[in-house]
Scaffold this motif. Structure first.
Motif, PDB file in Angstrom:
ATOM      1  N   GLY A  22       0.835  -1.203   0.000  1.00  0.00           N
ATOM      2  CA  GLY A  22       0.000   0.000   0.000  1.00  0.00           C
ATOM      3  C   GLY A  22       0.865   1.246   0.000  1.00  0.00           C
ATOM      4  O   GLY A  22       1.731   1.404  -0.848  1.00  0.00           O
ATOM      5  N   ASP A  23       0.647   2.102   0.984  1.00  0.00           N
ATOM      6  CA  ASP A  23       1.404   3.363   1.074  1.00  0.00           C
ATOM      7  C   ASP A  23       2.731   3.222   1.818  1.00  0.00           C
ATOM      8  O   ASP A  23       3.499   4.178   1.910  1.00  0.00           O
ATOM      9  N   THR A  24       2.992   2.047   2.359  1.00  0.00           N
ATOM     10  CA  THR A  24       4.237   1.816   3.090  1.00  0.00           C
ATOM     11  C   THR A  24       5.388   1.678   2.102  1.00  0.00           C
ATOM     12  O   THR A  24       5.283   0.952   1.117  1.00  0.00           O
ATOM     13  N   GLU A  25       6.489   2.375   2.367  1.00  0.00           N
ATOM     14  CA  GLU A  25       7.655   2.278   1.492  1.00  0.00           C
ATOM     15  C   GLU A  25       8.491   1.065   1.884  1.00  0.00           C
ATOM     16  O   GLU A  25       8.690   0.803   3.069  1.00  0.00           O
TER      17      GLU A  25
END
Length: 78
Positions: A22-25
């Motif tokens: 998702g938005d986690t790098e």
């Protein structure tokens, strides 16, 4: 029947990995992928080479000492 290439399989799995993040790098992605691929590669080649390190090293295009070091790192030999 045609099978997908190794590259296609890796791309598909990486796409799934990124979607799951998702938005986690991601962090240390290169090392994670190399380790995830290297261990099963070494294990499969060693089995198919009858656990002959010289033959397996030749198939992999590695020096036998390099192969031995990698096998130790992955706990595939003692």
């Amino acid at each position: 029947m045609s099978h997908p290439s190794i590259e296609t399989c890796i791309r598909t799995n990486l796409a799934t990995y990124f979607a799951d993040l998702g938005d986690t790098e991601p962090g240390a992605l290169y090392d994670m992928v190399v380790k995830a691929v290297e261990r099963p590669l070494l294990d499969e080649v060693m089995q198919r080479a009858g656990h002959n390190q010289s033959r397996a090293a030749q198939w992999l295009g590695l020096n036998r000492n390099t192969l031995r070091k990698k096998l130790l790192e992955h706990g595939l030999i003692e």
